[in-house]
Write an enzyme that holds these catalytic residues in place. Structure first.
Site, PDB file in Angstrom:
ATOM      1  N   GLU A 289       0.869  -1.194   0.000  1.00  0.00           N
ATOM      2  CA  GLU A 289       0.000   0.000   0.000  1.00  0.00           C
ATOM      3  C   GLU A 289       0.894   1.228   0.000  1.00  0.00           C
ATOM      4  OE1 GLU A 289      -3.326   0.060  -0.502  1.00  0.00           O
ATOM      5  OE2 GLU A 289      -2.801  -1.999  -0.964  1.00  0.00           O
ATOM      6  N   CYS A 323      -1.554   9.310   3.906  1.00  0.00           N
ATOM      7  CA  CYS A 323      -1.619   8.846   2.522  1.00  0.00           C
ATOM      8  C   CYS A 323      -2.903   9.325   1.880  1.00  0.00           C
ATOM      9  CB  CYS A 323      -1.531   7.330   2.497  1.00  0.00           C
ATOM     10  SG  CYS A 323      -2.630   6.575   3.665  1.00  0.00           S
TER      11      CYS A 323
END
Ligand code: NAD
Length: 519
Positions: A289, A323
Site C-alpha cells: 500500500e 496517505c
C-alpha cells in the site's frame, strides 16, 4: 467465545474538560517517562536481543531530545529471526483459531485499557495532535477487533457447490512467515493492523518498524508479550530499511511481505520479492500500500464553505502526512475564485504549535527530511503557481515546523500537480467544468482517495463510476476512513488495493485448499 458484532471504538471528546484533564495527566506522565534511558531490545523467537547498536527516536518539537531507543538488527539477525519464526510457525499454524483470536482480543484490550498512554506516546514521538493520536490508537483497537472476528468467520469449511457423487470441502490455511514493514505516519494503527491480520490467520510475523517511530512500535510489541502471544509468533526487528528490511524481503524462507509506505520503496520491494532465491519454494505474495495524490473536486452546485473546510482539514490534518491527504483541490471555473478565497480564509485559522497543547491544530512534521521536502515543494509552488498562504506565517523556531501552504493556479501537469508531497502544501487547480475537473482528478498515476463536492446526483453517480480511486467520498473530507466502514486501499500506483479494515483483507494472508473424495 462469542464476540459481539464489530463496532468502531468511540473517539475521545476532548472538548469535555474532564476528558481533557485525564489525557493531559497521562500525557505529562508519558512525556516524563520517555527519554534517553527508555529502551527496548529486539525480540527474536521470544528472546530479547541486543547488539550494542541502538536506534534513537527524537521528539519532532525539540529534535535534540531523545525520547527513547531500540536495539537494531543486522542482516545476520534478520536470518535468525526467519529461523525463529519458521520454528514458531509449525505450532502456531495449528493453534485453533479461537485461541489465536482470544490472544488478539487480549492485545486489543491492553491497547484499549491504556489507550491514552499509546496516544500520548504518538503525541511525543510523531508530533500528532491529541485528536489525531487518539484516532490512531482507536483504529489500532478496531483492526484487532475486526480481524479477529473475520478470522473466525473464515475458519472451517467455506461454501462450495455440491456435485453428486463427491464430497467436497474448501478451507483456508495460513501461509507462513510474513514480513511486516509499516510507515511512521500511523505508527500504531497500521503496525498493529498489518501484524494482527497476519498473525490471527495463523501466520507468524517479523515486524520491522519505521526508524522514525520505533518507540510506539515497541510498546505494541510489549502488549503482544503481555497478552501471551507465544514466542516467535511476533518478532521485532528494528533496523535500516535497505539492510534489514530488504534482507527479510529477499529471504527464501519468507512467504509474504506486507508493506505500507512510499511508492519508491514499495516498487523496489515488489521487484526484489519477485526474484526467486535459491531454496525458495513459492512465489512471494506482496501486499503493498503506497502513496497518493488525492484530489477533491468542487463544482458550481457545491456548498463552498463545506468544501473549503473539508479541503483544509484533508490537506493539513497531521501536516498533510496522511496517505489519504488532499493534495489537489480541483475547482470548476464558475466558483474557482470564490472557493480560493474561502480556502485561504480557512487555512489562516490553523493554529500551529506544540501538539502537547490541546488547542494546536498543526504540530511539527515528523522529521527533518519531511520538513526539507515540504519546504522544497513550497518553493516550487512559487514558480508553478501563486502561493497565497504560507510565506510569513510564524512557526516555532525549534522543531520540524512548516506552515500550511496553499498554492493557487497550479497546472495539472506540473510537479505540484503530479508528485506526492506528503506535507502541508495544497495545490488548487482550475477546471473548465465538471468533465474537465474529473479528467484532472484522474490525471495521476496514483489512485488512493478522492472526494467530490456537488449537489448534482447525476454527477456524483458519474464520479462513482469514473473517479479512479480506492476510497471516494461525496460532500465530505477525503481523510479519516473508519475500519470496517470504509475499507482502505488504493488503485494504480497507490498499491495493491488490499482494503485494510475490509472483510476481504484477511484472504491476502491465507491460501485456499480444496479437499475432495467420492461420496
Ligand atoms: P517509506 O517507504 O520511506 O518507508 C516505509 C517503511 O519501509 C519503513 O518501515 C522503512 O524503514 C522501510 N524501508 C525503507 N526502505 C526500505 C527498503 N529498501 N527495503 C525494505 N524496507 C524499507 O515510507 P514512509 O515515509 O514511512 O511513509 C510515507 C509513505 O507511506 C507515503 O508515501 C504515504 O502515502 C504512504 N502510506 C500509504 C498508506 C496506504 O494505506 N496506502 C498508508 C500510510 C502511508
Amino acid at each position: 467465545m462469542e464476540y459481539p458484532p464489530f463496532a468502531n471504538e468511540p473517539l475521545s471528546e476532548f472538548s469535555d474538560p474532564a476528558r481533557r484533564a485525564t489525557f493531559a495527566h497521562t500525557l505529562a506522565r508519558v512525556d516524563a517517562e520517555l527519554g534517553p534511558t527508555w529502551s527496548r531490545s529486539m525480540l527474536i523467537g521470544g528472546e530479547k536481543v541486543e547488539t550494542g547498536a541502538w536506534l534513537e527516536s527524537h521528539d519532532p518539537t525539540t529534535p535534540s531530545r531523545v525520547v527513547g531507543r531500540v536495539a537494531t538488527a543486522t542482516p545476520e539477525l534478520a536470518d535468525a529471526a526467519v529461523a525463529a519464526a519458521a520454528k514458531a510457525f509449525t505450532t502456531w499454524s495449528r493453534v485453533p483459531v479461537a485461541e489465536r483470536a482470544a490472544l488478539v482480543a487480549k492485545v486489543s484490550a491492553i491497547i484499549r485499557d491504556r489507550r491514552d498512554e499509546f496516544s500520548a506516546t504518538m503525541v511525543v514521538e510523531a508530533g500528532k495532535t491529541w485528536g489525531e493520536a487518539d484516532a490512531d490508537a482507536a483504529e489500532a483497537v478496531d483492526f484487532c477487533e475486526l480481524y479477529l472476528r473475520d478470522a473466525i468467520r473464515l475458519s472451517g469449511p467455506q461454501p462450495v457447490s455440491h456435485r453428486p457423487g463427491t464430497r467436497n470441502r474448501f478451507i483456508y490455511m495460513p501461509m507462513g512467515i510474513g514480513v511486516i514493514i509499516p510507515p511512521w505516519n500511523f505508527p500504531l494503527a497500521i503496525t498493529v493492523g498489518m501484524t494482527m491480520s497476519a498473525v490471527v490467520t495463523g501466520n507468524v510475523a517479523i515486524v520491522k518498524p519505521s526508524s522514525l517511530t520505533p518507540i510506539i512500535a515497541a510498546k505494541f510489541i510489549d502488549a503482544c508479550l503481555e497478552a501471551g502471544i507465544p514466542d516467535g509468533v511476533v518478532n521485532f526487528l528494528p533496523g535500516p530499511g535497505e539492510q534489514v528490511g530488504m534482507r527479510l524481503v529477499e529471504h527464501p524462507g519468507v512467504r509474504f511481505i506486507s508493506f505500507t509506505g512510499s511508492r519508491e520503496v514499495g516498487e523496489k520491494i515488489f521487484a526484489r520479492a519477485a526474484v526467486v532465491q535459491p531454496g525458495q519454494r513459492w512465489l512471494k505474495r506482496v501486499v503493498s500500500e503506497m502513496g497518493g495524490k488525492n484530489a477533491i473536486v468542487v463544482d458550481e452546485t457545491a456548498d463552498l464553505d463545506a468544501a473549503a473546510r473539508a479541503a483544509v482539514a484533508s490537506a493539513f490534518g497531521f501536516g498533510g502526512q496522511k496517505c489519504s491527504a488532499c493534495s489537489r483541490l480541483v475547482a470548476v471555473d464558475a466558483i474557482y475564485d470564490d472557493l480560493v478565497a474561502r480556502v485561504e480564509a480557512e487555512a489562516r485559522t490553523i493554529r500551529i504549535g506544540d501538539p502537547r497543547d490541546p488547542d494546536t491544530h498543526l504540530g511539527p512534521l515528523s522529521s527533518a527530511d519531511q520538513k526539507r521536502t515540504a519546504e522544497r515543494y513550497a518553493a516550487i509552488g512559487q514558480a508553478e503557481g501563486t502561493v497565497i498562504v504560507g510565506p510569513g506565517t510564524p512557526v516555532p523556531a525549534d522543531g520540524h515546523y512548516v506552515a500550511p501552504h496553499v498554492v493557487a493556479g497550479v497546472a495539472s501537469r506540473s510537479r505540484l500537480g503530479q508528485e506526492e508531497i506528503f506535507g502541508p502544501v495544497l495545490s488548487i487547480i482550475r477546471a473548465r467544468d465538471f468533465d474537465d475537473a474529473l479528467a484532472i482528478a484522474n490525471d495521476t498515476e496514483f489512485g488512493l482517495t478522492g472526494a467530490v463536492f456537488s449537489q448534482d446526483r447525476a454527477r456524483l453517480d458519474r464520479a462513482a463510476e469514473e473517479f479512479a480511486c480506492g476510497n471516494l467520498y461525496f460532500n465530505r473530507k477525503c481523510t479519516g476512513a473508519f475500519v470496517g466502514v470504509e475499507p482502505f486501499g488504493g488503485f494504480n500506483m497507490s498499491g495493491t488495493d488490499s482494503k485494510a479494515g475490509g472483510h476481504d483483507h484477511l484472504l491476502l494472508f491465507l491460501q485456499g485448499k480444496s479437499i475432495s473424495e467420492p461420496e
